[in-house]
Design a protein around this motif. Structure first.
Motif, PDB file in Angstrom:
ATOM      1  N   LYS A   1      11.085  63.684  22.989  1.00  0.00           N
ATOM      2  CA  LYS A   1      11.104  62.546  23.925  1.00  0.00           C
ATOM      3  C   LYS A   1      11.309  61.229  23.188  1.00  0.00           C
ATOM      4  O   LYS A   1      12.055  60.368  23.641  1.00  0.00           O
ATOM      5  CB  LYS A   1       9.793  62.532  24.722  1.00  0.00           C
ATOM      6  N   TYR A   2      10.644  61.066  22.041  1.00  0.00           N
ATOM      7  CA  TYR A   2      10.752  59.820  21.273  1.00  0.00           C
ATOM      8  C   TYR A   2      11.659  59.963  20.049  1.00  0.00           C
ATOM      9  O   TYR A   2      11.741  59.050  19.244  1.00  0.00           O
ATOM     10  CB  TYR A   2       9.366  59.331  20.850  1.00  0.00           C
ATOM     11  N   ASN A   3      12.312  61.124  19.919  1.00  0.00           N
ATOM     12  CA  ASN A   3      13.213  61.380  18.792  1.00  0.00           C
ATOM     13  C   ASN A   3      12.530  61.036  17.460  1.00  0.00           C
ATOM     14  O   ASN A   3      13.092  60.342  16.614  1.00  0.00           O
ATOM     15  CB  ASN A   3      14.514  60.590  18.963  1.00  0.00           C
ATOM     16  N   SER A   4      11.301  61.495  17.308  1.00  0.00           N
ATOM     17  CA  SER A   4      10.489  61.165  16.136  1.00  0.00           C
ATOM     18  C   SER A   4       9.877  62.424  15.534  1.00  0.00           C
ATOM     19  O   SER A   4       9.534  63.361  16.252  1.00  0.00           O
ATOM     20  CB  SER A   4       9.357  60.201  16.518  1.00  0.00           C
ATOM     21  N   THR A   5       9.740  62.382  14.228  1.00  0.00           N
ATOM     22  CA  THR A   5       9.130  63.479  13.489  1.00  0.00           C
ATOM     23  C   THR A   5       7.862  62.975  12.818  1.00  0.00           C
ATOM     24  O   THR A   5       7.843  61.855  12.308  1.00  0.00           O
ATOM     25  CB  THR A   5      10.107  64.004  12.410  1.00  0.00           C
ATOM     26  N   ILE A   6       6.826  63.813  12.838  1.00  0.00           N
ATOM     27  CA  ILE A   6       5.566  63.468  12.176  1.00  0.00           C
ATOM     28  C   ILE A   6       5.487  64.290  10.890  1.00  0.00           C
ATOM     29  O   ILE A   6       5.629  65.514  10.906  1.00  0.00           O
ATOM     30  CB  ILE A   6       4.332  63.796  13.049  1.00  0.00           C
ATOM     31  N   PHE A   7       5.244  63.586   9.790  1.00  0.00           N
ATOM     32  CA  PHE A   7       5.066  64.229   8.491  1.00  0.00           C
ATOM     33  C   PHE A   7       3.627  64.044   8.033  1.00  0.00           C
ATOM     34  O   PHE A   7       3.028  62.984   8.260  1.00  0.00           O
ATOM     35  CB  PHE A   7       6.004  63.614   7.448  1.00  0.00           C
ATOM     36  N   ARG A   8       3.091  65.074   7.389  1.00  0.00           N
ATOM     37  CA  ARG A   8       1.763  65.012   6.782  1.00  0.00           C
ATOM     38  C   ARG A   8       1.948  65.215   5.285  1.00  0.00           C
ATOM     39  O   ARG A   8       2.732  66.071   4.861  1.00  0.00           O
ATOM     40  CB  ARG A   8       0.857  66.079   7.371  1.00  0.00           C
ATOM     41  N   ALA A   9       1.207  64.451   4.484  1.00  0.00           N
ATOM     42  CA  ALA A   9       1.386  64.543   3.017  1.00  0.00           C
ATOM     43  C   ALA A   9       0.038  64.442   2.319  1.00  0.00           C
ATOM     44  O   ALA A   9      -0.867  63.746   2.771  1.00  0.00           O
ATOM     45  CB  ALA A   9       2.318  63.432   2.546  1.00  0.00           C
ATOM     46  N   LYS A  10      -0.057  65.146   1.197  1.00  0.00           N
ATOM     47  CA  LYS A  10      -1.209  65.065   0.290  1.00  0.00           C
ATOM     48  C   LYS A  10      -0.655  64.887  -1.112  1.00  0.00           C
ATOM     49  O   LYS A  10       0.395  65.444  -1.458  1.00  0.00           O
ATOM     50  CB  LYS A  10      -2.036  66.342   0.329  1.00  0.00           C
TER      51      LYS A  10
END
Length: 183
Positions: free
Chosen positions: A170-179
């Motif tokens: 819907k928002y053309n967005s990707t969520i990334f998680r990083a450590k």
């Protein structure tokens, strides 16, 4: 959360799509993991993500540049009237500058639509490295706009394990998680 925008004043005074995507991801995930956590939001802009995290019990420091701070403070003042179990502060933070005024340790760093200008990649990386320790988890919501942004992700991946955790069509967005990489 009730927010004001001032489009045209500065980039951060507008609500960007990835902030909505990140809030949807957080709402669908296990909110209780953020209760009592020490959280810093980079490039808070209007404050949507940080105010959401505050409302669910996070101890949140919202940060942005000088030209966005007044609107951010106004939105905090409007929303702090609603009782929430967390704590909330607003701090000026220019990426690449000193971060000593930000309380440590930081459990989580959040940023929505903060990867957008090539000249800010190095300062942003510097700020993330300065705030994050081996226990910090970084979440970045991102909408691809330019091929040059791959430079940011390549450099970020040199010192952080980065994984895609959510795609919001819907928002053309990707969520990334990083450590941070250890060793």
């Amino acid at each position: 959360v009730c927010l004001k925008e001032r489009p045209g004043l500065a980039l951060g005074t507008h609500l960007w799509p990835s902030s909505f995507a990140l809030c949807e991801y957080l709402a669908d995930s296990h909110d209780d993991q953020f209760v009592g956590s020490r959280i810093v939001e980079l490039g808070s802009g209007c404050g949507l993500v940080g105010l959401y995290l505050y409302a669910i019990g996070g101890n949140v420091t919202l940060t942005d540049r000088e030209d966005c701070l007044q609107l951010l403070k106004d939105n905090v003042d409007e929303n702090i009237k609603r009782q929430a179990p967390g704590a909330l502060t607003v701090e000026r933070l220019d990426w690449g500058s000193c971060t000593d005024h930000i309380s440590r340790p930081v459990d989580y760093i959040f940023g929505a639509d903060i990867v957008y200008r090539e000249d800010l990649f190095e300062p942003l990386l510097h700020t993330i490295h300065a705030l994050a320790d081996d226990q910090t988890t970084v979440y970045i919501a991102y909408k691809e706009r330019s091929p040059q942004e791959k430079t940011f992700w390549a450099k970020f991946s040199e010192t952080f394990n980065v994984e895609k955790v959510y795609l919001n069509v819907k928002y053309n967005s990707t969520i990334f998680r990083a450590k941070r990489r250890i060793g």
